[in-house]
Scaffold this motif. Sequence first.
Motif, PDB file in Angstrom:
ATOM      1  N   ASN A 287       0.765  -1.311   0.190  1.00  0.00           N
ATOM      2  CA  ASN A 287      -0.002  -0.017  -0.069  1.00  0.00           C
ATOM      3  C   ASN A 287       0.982   1.246  -0.183  1.00  0.00           C
ATOM      4  O   ASN A 287       1.290   1.930   0.918  1.00  0.00           O
ATOM      5  CB  ASN A 287      -0.931  -0.018   1.206  1.00  0.00           C
ATOM      6  CG  ASN A 287      -1.810   1.197   1.455  1.00  0.00           C
ATOM      7  OD1 ASN A 287      -2.174   1.754   0.162  1.00  0.00           O
ATOM      8  ND2 ASN A 287      -2.181   1.747   2.476  1.00  0.00           N
TER       9      ASN A 287
ATOM     10  N   VAL B 221       1.782   4.941  -0.367  1.00  0.00           N
ATOM     11  CA  VAL B 221       0.999   6.235  -0.018  1.00  0.00           C
ATOM     12  C   VAL B 221       1.875   7.408  -0.200  1.00  0.00           C
ATOM     13  O   VAL B 221       1.381   8.508   0.137  1.00  0.00           O
ATOM     14  CB  VAL B 221       0.259   6.051   1.368  1.00  0.00           C
ATOM     15  CG1 VAL B 221      -0.508   4.834   1.369  1.00  0.00           C
ATOM     16  CG2 VAL B 221       1.272   6.018   2.503  1.00  0.00           C
TER      17      VAL B 221
ATOM     18  N   TRP C  16      -0.345  10.580  -0.598  1.00  0.00           N
ATOM     19  CA  TRP C  16      -1.627  10.464  -1.130  1.00  0.00           C
ATOM     20  C   TRP C  16      -2.890   9.595  -0.424  1.00  0.00           C
ATOM     21  O   TRP C  16      -3.009   8.807  -0.672  1.00  0.00           O
ATOM     22  CB  TRP C  16      -1.543  10.004  -2.611  1.00  0.00           C
ATOM     23  CG  TRP C  16      -0.772   9.039  -2.856  1.00  0.00           C
ATOM     24  CD1 TRP C  16      -1.075   7.726  -3.028  1.00  0.00           C
ATOM     25  CD2 TRP C  16       0.789   8.909  -3.161  1.00  0.00           C
ATOM     26  NE1 TRP C  16      -0.041   6.916  -3.166  1.00  0.00           N
ATOM     27  CE2 TRP C  16       1.255   7.573  -3.634  1.00  0.00           C
ATOM     28  CE3 TRP C  16       1.590  10.113  -3.428  1.00  0.00           C
ATOM     29  CZ2 TRP C  16       2.516   7.468  -3.798  1.00  0.00           C
ATOM     30  CZ3 TRP C  16       2.890  10.070  -3.841  1.00  0.00           C
ATOM     31  CH2 TRP C  16       3.336   8.489  -4.015  1.00  0.00           C
ATOM     32  N   TYR C  17      -2.377   9.894   0.995  1.00  0.00           N
ATOM     33  CA  TYR C  17      -3.372   9.469   2.042  1.00  0.00           C
ATOM     34  C   TYR C  17      -3.651  10.412   3.028  1.00  0.00           C
ATOM     35  O   TYR C  17      -3.236  11.602   3.200  1.00  0.00           O
ATOM     36  CB  TYR C  17      -3.048   8.259   2.639  1.00  0.00           C
ATOM     37  CG  TYR C  17      -1.784   8.447   3.735  1.00  0.00           C
ATOM     38  CD1 TYR C  17      -2.051   8.215   4.907  1.00  0.00           C
ATOM     39  CD2 TYR C  17      -0.492   8.849   3.228  1.00  0.00           C
ATOM     40  CE1 TYR C  17      -1.057   8.685   5.901  1.00  0.00           C
ATOM     41  CE2 TYR C  17       0.479   8.864   4.276  1.00  0.00           C
ATOM     42  CZ  TYR C  17       0.131   9.002   5.547  1.00  0.00           C
ATOM     43  OH  TYR C  17       0.808   9.287   6.425  1.00  0.00           O
TER      44      TYR C  17
ATOM     45  N   GLN D 134      -9.539   6.704   2.015  1.00  0.00           N
ATOM     46  CA  GLN D 134      -8.649   7.663   2.370  1.00  0.00           C
ATOM     47  C   GLN D 134      -7.432   7.347   2.882  1.00  0.00           C
ATOM     48  O   GLN D 134      -6.276   8.025   3.077  1.00  0.00           O
ATOM     49  CB  GLN D 134      -9.292   8.650   3.266  1.00  0.00           C
ATOM     50  CG  GLN D 134     -10.419   9.302   3.079  1.00  0.00           C
ATOM     51  CD  GLN D 134     -11.071  10.420   3.952  1.00  0.00           C
ATOM     52  OE1 GLN D 134     -10.310  11.245   4.144  1.00  0.00           O
ATOM     53  NE2 GLN D 134     -12.180  10.202   4.133  1.00  0.00           N
TER      54      GLN D 134
ATOM     55  N   ASP E 271      -5.925   3.753   1.705  1.00  0.00           N
ATOM     56  CA  ASP E 271      -5.756   2.517   0.727  1.00  0.00           C
ATOM     57  C   ASP E 271      -5.441   3.265  -0.624  1.00  0.00           C
ATOM     58  O   ASP E 271      -6.332   3.841  -1.172  1.00  0.00           O
ATOM     59  CB  ASP E 271      -6.700   1.311   0.586  1.00  0.00           C
ATOM     60  CG  ASP E 271      -5.822   0.075   0.210  1.00  0.00           C
ATOM     61  OD1 ASP E 271      -5.081   0.151  -0.760  1.00  0.00           O
ATOM     62  OD2 ASP E 271      -6.146  -0.770   0.762  1.00  0.00           O
ATOM     63  N   SER E 272      -4.176   3.164  -1.283  1.00  0.00           N
ATOM     64  CA  SER E 272      -3.929   3.612  -2.541  1.00  0.00           C
ATOM     65  C   SER E 272      -4.579   3.067  -3.768  1.00  0.00           C
ATOM     66  O   SER E 272      -4.769   3.452  -4.745  1.00  0.00           O
ATOM     67  CB  SER E 272      -2.288   3.715  -2.636  1.00  0.00           C
ATOM     68  OG  SER E 272      -1.888   2.402  -2.902  1.00  0.00           O
TER      69      SER E 272
ATOM     70  N   ALA F 178      -2.681   3.040  -6.673  1.00  0.00           N
ATOM     71  CA  ALA F 178      -2.146   4.268  -7.156  1.00  0.00           C
ATOM     72  C   ALA F 178      -0.861   4.779  -7.196  1.00  0.00           C
ATOM     73  O   ALA F 178      -0.326   5.742  -7.614  1.00  0.00           O
ATOM     74  CB  ALA F 178      -3.030   5.547  -6.726  1.00  0.00           C
ATOM     75  N   GLY F 179      -0.222   3.984  -6.071  1.00  0.00           N
ATOM     76  CA  GLY F 179       1.270   4.354  -5.809  1.00  0.00           C
ATOM     77  C   GLY F 179       2.301   3.608  -6.552  1.00  0.00           C
ATOM     78  O   GLY F 179       3.490   4.004  -6.632  1.00  0.00           O
TER      79      GLY F 179
ATOM     80  N   HIS G 110       8.188   7.820  -9.967  1.00  0.00           N
ATOM     81  CA  HIS G 110       8.159   8.497  -8.882  1.00  0.00           C
ATOM     82  C   HIS G 110       9.621   9.436  -8.833  1.00  0.00           C
ATOM     83  O   HIS G 110      10.769   8.929  -9.152  1.00  0.00           O
ATOM     84  CB  HIS G 110       8.542   7.817  -7.351  1.00  0.00           C
ATOM     85  CG  HIS G 110       7.256   6.981  -7.034  1.00  0.00           C
ATOM     86  ND1 HIS G 110       6.973   5.899  -7.595  1.00  0.00           N
ATOM     87  CD2 HIS G 110       6.197   7.238  -6.233  1.00  0.00           C
ATOM     88  CE1 HIS G 110       5.704   5.284  -7.002  1.00  0.00           C
ATOM     89  NE2 HIS G 110       5.352   6.194  -6.207  1.00  0.00           N
TER      90      HIS G 110
END
Length: 232
Positions: A89, A91, A153-154, A174, A176-177, A180-181, A185
């Motif tokens: 996960n 984030v 992003w959490y 809000q 758990d990505s 999306a991670g 990067h």
Amino acid sequence: MYTMEDLKTNRDAQITVGSILFFVLAFPIYFGIAAGNADTDFAGAAGDYQVSGELTYVVLDSGSESIADGDTWSMTYNTDAVNDADELNIVGVRISMSYAEDETANGFGCAAPGAGDSAPDTITGTASHLTFNASADGQNNGGSGAHDASAVWYNESMLGANVSGLSLNEIKEQLDSMGAGLGDHTVSIAVDAQAGGSAGCNHDDGGETVDYTVELIVLDYSIEAAQGSSEE
């Protein structure tokens, strides 16, 4: 009790045994579906929840870079290089920086009090992923310094908190990505060097050497009904 011969020839015996087999098989399926529906209702019901979590960090890279005054060093990393990244996960992404002072001074006037003092330089770190980005400045203040920049992003405010008025699913959204991670990067480091000095004491500062570590931020979390709530 029926014998095998009864089951072959006796219709009543066949119906009785068939009915027993039906209920033996049907009841577990029914209660499994009912339990699943109950879990779904619970996940969608607003209530009071206690959220806890732990952050861990996966190193993507570390090193040292000499960056000239006014220049920016940048690098992009992809989660394809991380084992089982799709099971994490992810984030956030963080770049941690530390730096000293490369300024030099020379001249007869440098013996005067304060004449040899270095001027502070500003080091700016930036971390980004998709539309998420964050920058942070740090200064060596004439000596050494360290700071980091993290793009996340959490919802950080939920960790260790009691959350009310949201459902289990809404809280998960809000924290758990949902993958999306994954992907690219990007991090960068910019240097704005300043030279001190005074009459008879010349200073030169062409940049700084910055040590850096780039890490993915991984969140493991749990959500439980708060004590005294109706979901317990």
